[in-house]
Design a protein around this motif. Structure first.
Motif, PDB file in Angstrom:
ATOM      1  N   ILE A  59      51.416 -17.086  78.393  1.00 56.51           N
ATOM      2  CA  ILE A  59      51.753 -17.255  79.802  1.00 56.51           C
ATOM      3  C   ILE A  59      50.637 -16.635  80.630  1.00 56.51           C
ATOM      4  O   ILE A  59      50.131 -15.556  80.302  1.00 56.51           O
ATOM      5  N   VAL A  60      50.241 -17.303  81.693  1.00 58.60           N
ATOM      6  CA  VAL A  60      49.244 -16.755  82.612  1.00 58.60           C
ATOM      7  C   VAL A  60      49.804 -16.765  84.027  1.00 58.60           C
ATOM      8  O   VAL A  60      50.598 -17.630  84.400  1.00 58.60           O
ATOM      9  N   THR A  61      49.386 -15.773  84.808  1.00 61.23           N
ATOM     10  CA  THR A  61      49.779 -15.641  86.211  1.00 61.23           C
ATOM     11  C   THR A  61      48.536 -15.390  87.053  1.00 61.23           C
ATOM     12  O   THR A  61      47.408 -15.430  86.556  1.00 61.23           O
ATOM     13  N   GLY A  62      48.748 -15.070  88.318  1.00 65.27           N
ATOM     14  CA  GLY A  62      47.633 -14.797  89.202  1.00 65.27           C
ATOM     15  C   GLY A  62      46.796 -13.610  88.778  1.00 65.27           C
ATOM     16  O   GLY A  62      45.583 -13.573  89.024  1.00 65.27           O
ATOM     17  N   GLU A  63      47.426 -12.625  88.132  1.00 62.10           N
ATOM     18  CA  GLU A  63      46.655 -11.479  87.657  1.00 62.10           C
ATOM     19  C   GLU A  63      45.686 -11.889  86.556  1.00 62.10           C
ATOM     20  O   GLU A  63      44.571 -11.382  86.466  1.00 62.10           O
ATOM     21  N   ASP A  64      46.114 -12.810  85.691  1.00 60.38           N
ATOM     22  CA  ASP A  64      45.200 -13.330  84.656  1.00 60.38           C
ATOM     23  C   ASP A  64      44.059 -14.101  85.300  1.00 60.38           C
ATOM     24  O   ASP A  64      42.893 -13.984  84.893  1.00 60.38           O
ATOM     25  N   ALA A  65      44.397 -14.924  86.303  1.00 58.69           N
ATOM     26  CA  ALA A  65      43.359 -15.708  86.982  1.00 58.69           C
ATOM     27  C   ALA A  65      42.332 -14.800  87.635  1.00 58.69           C
ATOM     28  O   ALA A  65      41.118 -15.064  87.606  1.00 58.69           O
ATOM     29  N   LYS A  66      42.811 -13.705  88.210  1.00 59.65           N
ATOM     30  CA  LYS A  66      41.919 -12.754  88.861  1.00 59.65           C
ATOM     31  C   LYS A  66      40.977 -12.095  87.854  1.00 59.65           C
ATOM     32  O   LYS A  66      39.813 -11.806  88.158  1.00 59.65           O
ATOM     33  N   ALA A  67      41.484 -11.871  86.631  1.00 54.24           N
ATOM     34  CA  ALA A  67      40.681 -11.214  85.600  1.00 54.24           C
ATOM     35  C   ALA A  67      39.776 -12.179  84.848  1.00 54.24           C
ATOM     36  O   ALA A  67      38.690 -11.797  84.394  1.00 54.24           O
ATOM     37  N   MET A  68      40.189 -13.452  84.721  1.00 49.36           N
ATOM     38  CA  MET A  68      39.491 -14.391  83.842  1.00 49.36           C
ATOM     39  C   MET A  68      38.662 -15.434  84.569  1.00 49.36           C
ATOM     40  O   MET A  68      37.854 -16.127  83.938  1.00 49.36           O
ATOM     41  N   THR A  69      38.862 -15.592  85.867  1.00 50.14           N
ATOM     42  CA  THR A  69      38.189 -16.686  86.583  1.00 50.14           C
ATOM     43  C   THR A  69      37.624 -16.199  87.913  1.00 50.14           C
ATOM     44  O   THR A  69      37.900 -15.088  88.371  1.00 50.14           O
ATOM     45  N   ASN A  70      36.861 -17.075  88.539  1.00 50.09           N
ATOM     46  CA  ASN A  70      36.374 -16.874  89.902  1.00 50.09           C
ATOM     47  C   ASN A  70      37.235 -17.693  90.859  1.00 50.09           C
ATOM     48  O   ASN A  70      37.870 -18.671  90.454  1.00 50.09           O
ATOM     49  N   PRO A  71      37.255 -17.331  92.144  1.00 52.79           N
ATOM     50  CA  PRO A  71      37.970 -18.173  93.104  1.00 52.79           C
ATOM     51  C   PRO A  71      37.426 -19.604  93.081  1.00 52.79           C
ATOM     52  O   PRO A  71      36.248 -19.833  92.797  1.00 52.79           O
ATOM     53  N   ILE A  72      38.288 -20.554  93.384  1.00 49.28           N
ATOM     54  CA  ILE A  72      37.883 -21.962  93.376  1.00 49.28           C
ATOM     55  C   ILE A  72      36.877 -22.215  94.506  1.00 49.28           C
ATOM     56  O   ILE A  72      37.123 -21.836  95.651  1.00 49.28           O
ATOM     57  N   PRO A  73      35.742 -22.835  94.210  1.00 49.17           N
ATOM     58  CA  PRO A  73      34.799 -23.172  95.283  1.00 49.17           C
ATOM     59  C   PRO A  73      35.452 -24.084  96.313  1.00 49.17           C
ATOM     60  O   PRO A  73      36.333 -24.889  95.982  1.00 49.17           O
ATOM     61  N   SER A  74      35.027 -23.962  97.534  1.00 48.70           N
ATOM     62  CA  SER A  74      35.605 -24.784  98.595  1.00 48.70           C
ATOM     63  C   SER A  74      34.518 -25.268  99.531  1.00 48.70           C
ATOM     64  O   SER A  74      33.431 -24.694  99.609  1.00 48.70           O
ATOM     65  N   VAL A  75      34.825 -26.334 100.237  1.00 52.71           N
ATOM     66  CA  VAL A  75      33.927 -26.902 101.239  1.00 52.71           C
ATOM     67  C   VAL A  75      34.760 -27.165 102.495  1.00 52.71           C
ATOM     68  O   VAL A  75      35.591 -28.062 102.501  1.00 52.71           O
ATOM     69  N   PRO A  76      34.568 -26.354 103.575  1.00 50.32           N
ATOM     70  CA  PRO A  76      33.616 -25.265 103.761  1.00 50.32           C
ATOM     71  C   PRO A  76      33.879 -24.078 102.824  1.00 50.32           C
ATOM     72  O   PRO A  76      34.973 -23.904 102.301  1.00 50.32           O
ATOM     73  N   GLU A  77      32.854 -23.244 102.678  1.00 53.06           N
ATOM     74  CA  GLU A  77      32.930 -22.112 101.768  1.00 53.06           C
ATOM     75  C   GLU A  77      33.886 -21.042 102.287  1.00 53.06           C
ATOM     76  O   GLU A  77      34.004 -20.808 103.490  1.00 53.06           O
ATOM     77  N   GLY A  78      34.578 -20.388 101.348  1.00 47.41           N
ATOM     78  CA  GLY A  78      35.426 -19.258 101.704  1.00 47.41           C
ATOM     79  C   GLY A  78      36.853 -19.608 102.035  1.00 47.41           C
ATOM     80  O   GLY A  78      37.627 -18.746 102.487  1.00 47.41           O
ATOM     81  N   TRP A  79      37.257 -20.856 101.781  1.00 46.46           N
ATOM     82  CA  TRP A  79      38.621 -21.296 102.083  1.00 46.46           C
ATOM     83  C   TRP A  79      39.353 -21.728 100.819  1.00 46.46           C
ATOM     84  O   TRP A  79      40.116 -22.689 100.819  1.00 46.46           O
TER      85      TRP A  79
END
Length: 555
Positions: free
Chosen positions: A81-101
């Motif tokens: 099972i994975v949650t937001g805490e796993d995502a924070k530890a294992m991944t980077n935020p999703i790129p967005s256009v415009p950046e930072g959203w």
């Protein structure tokens, strides 16, 4: 150095006349499709396969106070099972256009739209994974919601991303020519406020993916129903933080795309689960409700104000478009580029000398906007054409004649429009004449007049637009996507018997691209189509490629 010039037209082919291009032929894709032998993503399996299911937020805007997965972990058949805490530890935020959203693929702190995933389960079957979701306990703190783009820009509006201090993702104003003087000197100014409501497509097949992590060399392989495997590979590698040369995507045949086959979070989360299970392959097939609520299914939620500056004789001298574009909760879906692409044909078929584009993109608590076929110009074209109709009615002119009067002249090509794009060719007068002829326009108008005398309304629409085929990243740079080039390569090999193998980087999508390649190569090398075999390669093996998009493979 010897330079080889590739053919750009039928006349350039090294043959007296094409035998296959432009002719009716049997599509090379069809035998596998009609016999059920084309392997779509849901047909695939792998040894040790696990199945993924997502737990999704019932709130449009809420803080995540806690997530308890302990009960779900004890359910027989649940592996990870994975949650937001796993995502924070294992991944980077999703790129967005415009950046930072953008946020993490599983947000650790708060949700911004109904259906946003907050946890995912990998289990021995989809049934077990779905049952496990019911055992996960999430405590939410509901927050104020904003779903109207006009209210989202008010000073006291609830903020989706507090760090920005506003819901305005992008605000840019473009002016070409002396716009103020053009409108001041116009005999008439026609202004309309128009609304283009959010829409979505429903391909028969939703998105699906199998992700398999290699714990030995740290590489990742994804089999997915993606439109552009090279683009998907770049995005997945960025989010997972792995080197691009260790990210392999194998696009699967898919029944159309409509822009909704990006995959987005499904690929990221299944990759996380595969890594957490020591490299077991994880499969997720988006169900219909997931696609509608949280997939790449929605686009174009717009408020327009459009103005035309017009002379008494019907000459259009100026165009102003004000767009408030509701992009939804994040900018991860690249929907913002749909507001940029209209620059490629901003004034349509018309020789309008001055133009302005006041663009504002905002965030609301709706599903993020995704690419949608046409990529933005259709709403713009609709608004422009409705404005021309309003001007025609205001001046008492026939809708066809006001268009004819303002067309770019055939001898003016190549023609540079105010926004900077160059039209290479066109004969809009002749095309309109032909359309009026085959529709028997004069007779339609006569019938319309008779119907009105009888109290009946018979509508007749005349529309002339430009559909910019292919695309270039230059226009998209205005919303924060400054890439260079859109490559499409093919590797051609000959065996000792003269048979041809063409290796490309995209999968079957339903429009006959493999047939087109076979036609072109057969004519170019003077062989039969049956002597050409087209093979798809994965994102690491194929020559530089992008895949279908903007009708570019047919152009």
């Amino acid at each position: 150095m010897t330079t080889t010039r590739h053919p750009h037209s039928f006349e350039d082919l090294p043959a007296s006349a094409p035998r296959f291009v432009g002719k009716q032929v049997h599509r090379v894709e069809d035998p596998h499709l009609v016999t059920g032998r084309t392997p779509f993503i849901d047909n695939l399996t792998e040894p040790g396969l696990l199945h993924c299911a997502f737990l999704r937020s019932p709130y449009a805007h809420a803080r995540i106070k806690s997530i308890d997965t302990s009960k779900a972990e004890k359910l027989p058949g649940v592996v990870a099972i994975v949650t937001g805490e796993d995502a924070k530890a294992m991944t980077n935020p999703i790129p967005s256009v415009p950046e930072g959203w953008g946020d993490y693929c599983l947000p650790p702190d708060k949700v911004r739209f109904v259906g946003e995933p907050v946890a995912a389960v990998a289990a021995e079957s989809r049934y077990i994974a779905e049952d496990a979701l019911e055992l996960i306990e999430v405590e939410y703190e509901p927050l104020p919601v904003v779903v109207d783009a006009r209210k989202a820009i008010e000073p006291d509006a609830p903020l989706l991303f507090e760090e920005h201090g506003s819901n305005v993702m992008l605000a840019k104003n473009f002016e070409w020519g002396d716009l103020e003087r053009t409108f001041a000197e116009a005999d008439h100014v026609f202004t309309e406020r128009l609304r283009w409501h959010r829409l979505g497509a429903n391909p028969m097949e939703t998105f699906g993916v199998i992700s398999k992590w290699d714990p030995v060399d740290g590489s990742l392989t994804c089999w997915a129903a993606v439109q552009s495997q090279s683009h998907a590979a770049m995005g997945i590698a960025t989010v997972l933080g792995i080197p691009s040369h260790k990210m392999r995507v194998i696009a699967q045949p898919h029944g159309g795309s409509f822009g909704g086959k990006g995959g987005f979070r499904g690929s990221f989360v299944t990759a996380m689960l595969s890594r957490k299970t020591g490299g077991r392959p994880i499969k997720w097939t988006e169900d219909r409700m997931e696609y509608l609520v949280a997939g790449g299914s929605q686009s174009w939620d717009r408020h327009y104000e459009v103005s035309l500056a017009v002379k008494n004789d019907g000459t259009i001298t100026g165009l102003k478009v004000e767009l408030l574009d509701d992009l939804g909760a994040t900018a991860e879906g690249f929907g913002s580029i749909s507001a940029a692409k209209p620059l490629a044909s901003f004034v349509g078929c018309y020789a309008i000398g001055a133009a302005g584009y006041d663009l504002k993109i905002v965030a609301t608590n709706k599903l993020f906007s995704s690419p949608y076929r046409g990529m933005g110009p259709p709403p713009h074209n609709c608004v422009l054409e409705m404005a021309v109709d309003v001007a025609a009615r205001g001046l008492g002119m026939d809708p066809a004649e006001i268009r004819r009067k303002n067309f770019i002249a055939p001898d003016a090509f190549p023609y540079t429009i105010p926004s900077g794009n160059e039209y290479d060719s066109g004969n809009y007068h002749a095309m309109l004449d032909r359309a009026l002829e085959i529709s028997n326009y004069a007779e339609l108008r006569r019938k319309q007049e008779e119907a009105r005398k009888e109290g009946r309304y018979l509508g007749i629409g005349v529309v002339t637009t430009i559909e910019p085929g292919v695309f270039d990243w230059n226009a998209y740079a205005i919303v924060g996507m400054p890439l260079t080039g859109v490559p499409e390569g093919v590797t051609i090999g000959f065996d000792m018997l003269g048979k041809i193998t063409a290796r490309i980087g995209f999968a079957h999508e339903g429009q006959g691209q493999f047939t087109l390649i076979s036609q072109v190569l057969a004519d170019y090398f003077g062989v039969d189509m049956s002597d050409v075999h087209v093979i798809q390669q994965d994102s690491l093996s194929a020559p530089p490629h992008f895949g279908p998009g903007g009708s570019r493979l047919g152009v």
